[in-house]
Design a protein around this motif. Structure first.
Motif, PDB file in Angstrom:
ATOM      1  N   PRO A 336       0.817  -1.216   0.000  1.00 25.36           N
ATOM      2  CA  PRO A 336       0.000   0.000   0.000  1.00 25.36           C
ATOM      3  C   PRO A 336       0.848   1.261   0.000  1.00 25.36           C
ATOM      4  O   PRO A 336       0.791   2.082   0.916  1.00 25.36           O
ATOM      5  CB  PRO A 336      -0.821  -0.140   1.294  1.00 25.36           C
ATOM      6  CG  PRO A 336       0.075  -0.906   2.215  1.00 25.36           C
ATOM      7  CD  PRO A 336       0.833  -1.864   1.339  1.00 25.36           C
ATOM      8  N   GLY A 337       1.634   1.443  -1.049  1.00 30.05           N
ATOM      9  CA  GLY A 337       2.534   2.590  -1.115  1.00 30.05           C
ATOM     10  C   GLY A 337       1.852   3.876  -1.511  1.00 30.05           C
ATOM     11  O   GLY A 337       2.336   4.965  -1.231  1.00 30.05           O
ATOM     12  N   VAL A 341       0.198   3.455  -7.122  1.00 31.38           N
ATOM     13  CA  VAL A 341       0.887   2.159  -7.147  1.00 31.38           C
ATOM     14  C   VAL A 341      -0.124   1.017  -7.173  1.00 31.38           C
ATOM     15  O   VAL A 341      -0.007   0.069  -7.969  1.00 31.38           O
ATOM     16  CB  VAL A 341       1.821   2.015  -5.925  1.00 31.38           C
ATOM     17  CG1 VAL A 341       2.383   0.600  -5.847  1.00 31.38           C
ATOM     18  CG2 VAL A 341       2.958   3.023  -5.999  1.00 31.38           C
ATOM     19  N   ILE A 342      -1.126   1.103  -6.308  1.00 31.56           N
ATOM     20  CA  ILE A 342      -2.138   0.049  -6.213  1.00 31.56           C
ATOM     21  C   ILE A 342      -2.945  -0.045  -7.505  1.00 31.56           C
ATOM     22  O   ILE A 342      -3.119  -1.131  -8.076  1.00 31.56           O
ATOM     23  CB  ILE A 342      -3.067   0.297  -5.014  1.00 31.56           C
ATOM     24  CG1 ILE A 342      -2.274   0.252  -3.707  1.00 31.56           C
ATOM     25  CG2 ILE A 342      -4.201  -0.728  -4.991  1.00 31.56           C
ATOM     26  CD1 ILE A 342      -3.059   0.718  -2.497  1.00 31.56           C
ATOM     27  N   ASP A 343      -3.436   1.099  -7.978  1.00 31.46           N
ATOM     28  CA  ASP A 343      -4.273   1.102  -9.181  1.00 31.46           C
ATOM     29  C   ASP A 343      -3.478   0.676 -10.416  1.00 31.46           C
ATOM     30  O   ASP A 343      -3.989  -0.063 -11.268  1.00 31.46           O
ATOM     31  CB  ASP A 343      -4.877   2.488  -9.406  1.00 31.46           C
ATOM     32  CG  ASP A 343      -5.905   2.858  -8.341  1.00 31.46           C
ATOM     33  OD1 ASP A 343      -6.276   1.961  -7.553  1.00 31.46           O
ATOM     34  OD2 ASP A 343      -6.324   4.025  -8.298  1.00 31.46           O
ATOM     35  N   ALA A 362      -5.959  -0.940   3.530  1.00 34.45           N
ATOM     36  CA  ALA A 362      -4.780  -0.807   4.389  1.00 34.45           C
ATOM     37  C   ALA A 362      -4.159   0.577   4.234  1.00 34.45           C
ATOM     38  O   ALA A 362      -3.720   1.191   5.213  1.00 34.45           O
ATOM     39  CB  ALA A 362      -3.756  -1.887   4.052  1.00 34.45           C
ATOM     40  N   LEU A 363      -4.126   1.096   3.004  1.00 36.00           N
ATOM     41  CA  LEU A 363      -3.617   2.449   2.770  1.00 36.00           C
ATOM     42  C   LEU A 363      -4.508   3.471   3.468  1.00 36.00           C
ATOM     43  O   LEU A 363      -4.012   4.409   4.100  1.00 36.00           O
ATOM     44  CB  LEU A 363      -3.561   2.734   1.267  1.00 36.00           C
ATOM     45  CG  LEU A 363      -3.090   4.134   0.866  1.00 36.00           C
ATOM     46  CD1 LEU A 363      -1.642   4.358   1.255  1.00 36.00           C
ATOM     47  CD2 LEU A 363      -3.262   4.357  -0.643  1.00 36.00           C
ATOM     48  N   HIS A 364      -5.810   3.295   3.384  1.00 32.00           N
ATOM     49  CA  HIS A 364      -6.750   4.230   4.007  1.00 32.00           C
ATOM     50  C   HIS A 364      -6.621   4.221   5.530  1.00 32.00           C
ATOM     51  O   HIS A 364      -6.580   5.267   6.166  1.00 32.00           O
ATOM     52  CB  HIS A 364      -8.183   3.865   3.612  1.00 32.00           C
ATOM     53  CG  HIS A 364      -9.220   4.776   4.174  1.00 32.00           C
ATOM     54  ND1 HIS A 364      -9.805   4.582   5.415  1.00 32.00           N
ATOM     55  CD2 HIS A 364      -9.787   5.904   3.667  1.00 32.00           C
ATOM     56  CE1 HIS A 364     -10.672   5.545   5.634  1.00 32.00           C
ATOM     57  NE2 HIS A 364     -10.697   6.355   4.603  1.00 32.00           N
ATOM     58  N   ARG A 365      -6.518   3.025   6.120  1.00 30.63           N
ATOM     59  CA  ARG A 365      -6.501   2.904   7.583  1.00 30.63           C
ATOM     60  C   ARG A 365      -5.132   3.203   8.188  1.00 30.63           C
ATOM     61  O   ARG A 365      -5.038   3.850   9.242  1.00 30.63           O
ATOM     62  CB  ARG A 365      -6.942   1.480   7.969  1.00 30.63           C
ATOM     63  CG  ARG A 365      -6.837   1.156   9.460  1.00 30.63           C
ATOM     64  CD  ARG A 365      -7.757   2.020  10.301  1.00 30.63           C
ATOM     65  NE  ARG A 365      -7.660   1.704  11.710  1.00 30.63           N
ATOM     66  CZ  ARG A 365      -6.766   2.246  12.550  1.00 30.63           C
ATOM     67  NH1 ARG A 365      -5.879   3.124  12.087  1.00 30.63           N
ATOM     68  NH2 ARG A 365      -6.750   1.915  13.823  1.00 30.63           N
ATOM     69  N   TRP A 366      -4.048   2.734   7.546  1.00 34.53           N
ATOM     70  CA  TRP A 366      -2.725   2.818   8.165  1.00 34.53           C
ATOM     71  C   TRP A 366      -1.737   3.710   7.413  1.00 34.53           C
ATOM     72  O   TRP A 366      -0.700   4.062   7.971  1.00 34.53           O
ATOM     73  CB  TRP A 366      -2.124   1.420   8.294  1.00 34.53           C
ATOM     74  CG  TRP A 366      -3.018   0.456   8.991  1.00 34.53           C
ATOM     75  CD1 TRP A 366      -3.875  -0.446   8.422  1.00 34.53           C
ATOM     76  CD2 TRP A 366      -3.194   0.305  10.410  1.00 34.53           C
ATOM     77  NE1 TRP A 366      -4.563  -1.148   9.376  1.00 34.53           N
ATOM     78  CE2 TRP A 366      -4.166  -0.710  10.614  1.00 34.53           C
ATOM     79  CE3 TRP A 366      -2.611   0.921  11.528  1.00 34.53           C
ATOM     80  CZ2 TRP A 366      -4.577  -1.110  11.884  1.00 34.53           C
ATOM     81  CZ3 TRP A 366      -3.024   0.518  12.783  1.00 34.53           C
ATOM     82  CH2 TRP A 366      -3.988  -0.482  12.959  1.00 34.53           C
ATOM     83  N   GLY A 367      -2.041   4.063   6.154  1.00 37.91           N
ATOM     84  CA  GLY A 367      -1.101   4.828   5.347  1.00 37.91           C
ATOM     85  C   GLY A 367       0.006   3.933   4.809  1.00 37.91           C
ATOM     86  O   GLY A 367      -0.051   2.713   4.885  1.00 37.91           O
ATOM     87  N   ASN A 368       1.031   4.566   4.245  1.00 36.99           N
ATOM     88  CA  ASN A 368       2.198   3.825   3.759  1.00 36.99           C
ATOM     89  C   ASN A 368       3.148   3.630   4.936  1.00 36.99           C
ATOM     90  O   ASN A 368       3.827   4.555   5.356  1.00 36.99           O
ATOM     91  CB  ASN A 368       2.886   4.604   2.637  1.00 36.99           C
ATOM     92  CG  ASN A 368       4.077   3.852   2.052  1.00 36.99           C
ATOM     93  OD1 ASN A 368       4.571   2.890   2.625  1.00 36.99           O
ATOM     94  ND2 ASN A 368       4.543   4.302   0.896  1.00 36.99           N
ATOM     95  N   ALA A 371       8.128  -0.818   4.734  1.00 35.68           N
ATOM     96  CA  ALA A 371       8.302  -2.264   4.579  1.00 35.68           C
ATOM     97  C   ALA A 371       7.281  -3.085   5.359  1.00 35.68           C
ATOM     98  O   ALA A 371       7.099  -4.276   5.089  1.00 35.68           O
ATOM     99  CB  ALA A 371       9.716  -2.659   5.008  1.00 35.68           C
ATOM    100  N   ALA A 372       6.603  -2.476   6.317  1.00 33.34           N
ATOM    101  CA  ALA A 372       5.608  -3.209   7.109  1.00 33.34           C
ATOM    102  C   ALA A 372       4.246  -3.281   6.429  1.00 33.34           C
ATOM    103  O   ALA A 372       3.359  -4.007   6.872  1.00 33.34           O
ATOM    104  CB  ALA A 372       5.450  -2.555   8.482  1.00 33.34           C
ATOM    105  N   GLY A 373       4.066  -2.536   5.349  1.00 29.27           N
ATOM    106  CA  GLY A 373       2.748  -2.404   4.738  1.00 29.27           C
ATOM    107  C   GLY A 373       2.088  -3.707   4.338  1.00 29.27           C
ATOM    108  O   GLY A 373       0.867  -3.865   4.451  1.00 29.27           O
TER     109      GLY A 373
END
Length: 455
Positions: A336-337, A341-343, A362-368, A371-373
């Motif tokens: 989720p960078g 990137v995702i699209d 995951a991008l919406h809830r936690w951001g980038n 490496a843990a993404g």
């Protein structure tokens, strides 16, 4: 006639070669993940729209045009109002971070996840044979691995690896290190810790190519437990089937598209250039040319032989043309960078909204979370009870250098354990991923910007 016969037989011979190669790899290699723990920061670190605005307003160097650029970027980033910021940024000390700030940030993430990992897995620190810690933007003496060994009083013969500078792909690089060690040593247990030093690397200038990192990167981390001991197979959640790393560092343009440096005014930061999409397309294309014949079922390999010659580095969409990646893969764990990137990855592989949902959420809830993404994306799949025994998961990552690292996992049992998504998974998926920043702060002009800063 003999030449024509040879041309017809070549694809079949190539398929036989690949099948034999896979069989040998499965027999000789064994890398099980037993458990993983993602970090959930304290609620007082949460970045609401109002807190984001206060952080932006503190940068006295930003003019109205840069403020509006930030406004537009935050709104379109795909990041919501529940991500987390480092402690020193929340406290307003991002302009003058200290080494103490960096170490406290790392200690909080690393030790919190490791404590839970040991507790839930039942594994003792003394049973760990290999330790890999990856933090790209922080290198300390003693190393962070030494810091972990000291905290948990690990054995003197533990093999440690401190990985820096690898960016968002560092998790898979660390897994590759562990897998290579597993080929040499039998019945070993390994821990990988993936996180990033955000608080002491906050950009304080006004160069747009640097400002993007402040909009995307957020606090997060994960600790993972691996083993090649077949006696622990019954405890495994996923098994590594294949991993591939592609590096375009020899290409100057790709090498410099993600770069840590100082801007023209001397402010250090992480620069993301306009060449990034092209570098990602090139790396992804080259990676998939090797990856596809090693992960897809036989019926798709014939199709691969027919279409792979049409792939070009400049056109990512051609990568998936004519291939059905979902014929052998049930889940796609895209790093989720960022929304682009995702699209872009989804378009190249012809994936559906359902396939992209875990990465987007995951991008919406936690951001980038660098490496843990991956592991927040995997946690979403698990929390939604999507992962069933025998399912295949393809992880896709990009990183500075420029790198594209991918791996294929096999689910060992139905997964439904609780994780960091437990308290919010019922709210997802969220259909509208637009941050309300624009709606609340679009009225800002030169006069009001000065007024807000003074007050």
């Amino acid at each position: 006639m003999e030449l024509v016969t040879a041309l017809y037989l070549f694809p079949f011979a190539y398929i036989v070669y690949l099948v034999c190669k896979r069989a040998v790899r499965k027999r000789d290699e064994c890398c099980y993940m037993l458990h993983y723990e993602c970090f959930k920061p304290p609620e007082d670190r949460k970045l609401s729209t109002e807190r984001c605005a206060s952080i932006v307003f503190r940068n006295k160097r930003l003019r109205l045009e840069e403020f509006r650029y930030l406004l537009k970027t935050i709104v379109s980033s795909g990041i919501g109002e529940s991500t987390y910021s480092p402690k020193n940024v929340v406290e307003g000390r991002e302009a003058s971070p200290t080494l103490k700030d960096a170490l406290e940030e790392m200690d909080e993430i690393i030790f919190a996840t490791l404590d839970k990992l040991f507790e839930k897995s039942g594994m003792s620190p003394s049973e760990i044979d290999i330790l890999v810690v990856n933090v790209s933007l922080l290198s300390t003496v003693p190393s962070l691995t030494a810091r972990v060994v000291n905290r948990y009083k690990m054995r003197a013969d533990i093999k440690t690896y401190n990985v820096v500078g690898m960016g968002c792909s560092a998790s898979l690089i660390a897994i590759d290190i562990v897998q290579q060690m597993f080929k040499v040593y039998k019945n070993m247990n390994a821990i990988i810790v993936s996180t990033e030093s955000m608080g002491t690397n906050w950009y304080m200038g006004r160069d747009r190519s640097f400002m993007l990192s402040n909009c995307l990167f957020r606090t997060g981390g994960c600790s993972m437990l691996f083993s090649n001991n077949k006696k622990l197979k019954h405890r495994a959640i996923i098994k590594l089937n294949y991993i591939l790393r592609t590096h375009l560092g020899s290409d100057d343009q790709a090498y410099k598209c993600c770069y840590q440096k100082e801007d023209d005014e001397g402010y250090p930061g992480f620069c993301l250039t306009r060449h990034l999409p092209k570098a990602a397309a090139q790396a992804f294309t080259q990676n998939l040319k090797v990856l596809v014949p090693n992960i897809l079922p036989l019926r798709e390999l014939f199709r691969y032989l027919l279409v792979s010659t049409t792939w070009t580095p400049s056109d990512l969409e051609k990568v998936g043309k004519g291939l059905n990646f979902k014929s052998g893969i049930q889940h796609f764990c895209i790093h989720p960078g960022g929304r682009a990137v995702i699209d872009g990855t989804g378009k190249g592989l012809q994936l559906t909204d359902y396939d992209l949902e875990p990465a987007r959420m995951a991008l919406h809830r936690w951001g980038n979370t660098s490496a843990a993404g991956f592991w927040y994306v995997l946690g979403y799949m698990e929390a939604k009870k999507r992962l069933k025994k025998g399912d295949k998961i393809l992880m896709i990552s990009f990183g500075a250098g420029f790198k594209c690292n991918n791996c294929l996992w096999e689910v060992m049992r139905d997964l439904k354990d609780t994780n960091v998504w437990e308290d919010c998974i019922h709210n997802y998926p969220i259909k509208t991923l637009v941050n309300p920043f624009m709606e609340r702060y679009n009225w800002i002009n030169d006069d009001t910007l000065s007024f807000v800063r003074l007050n």
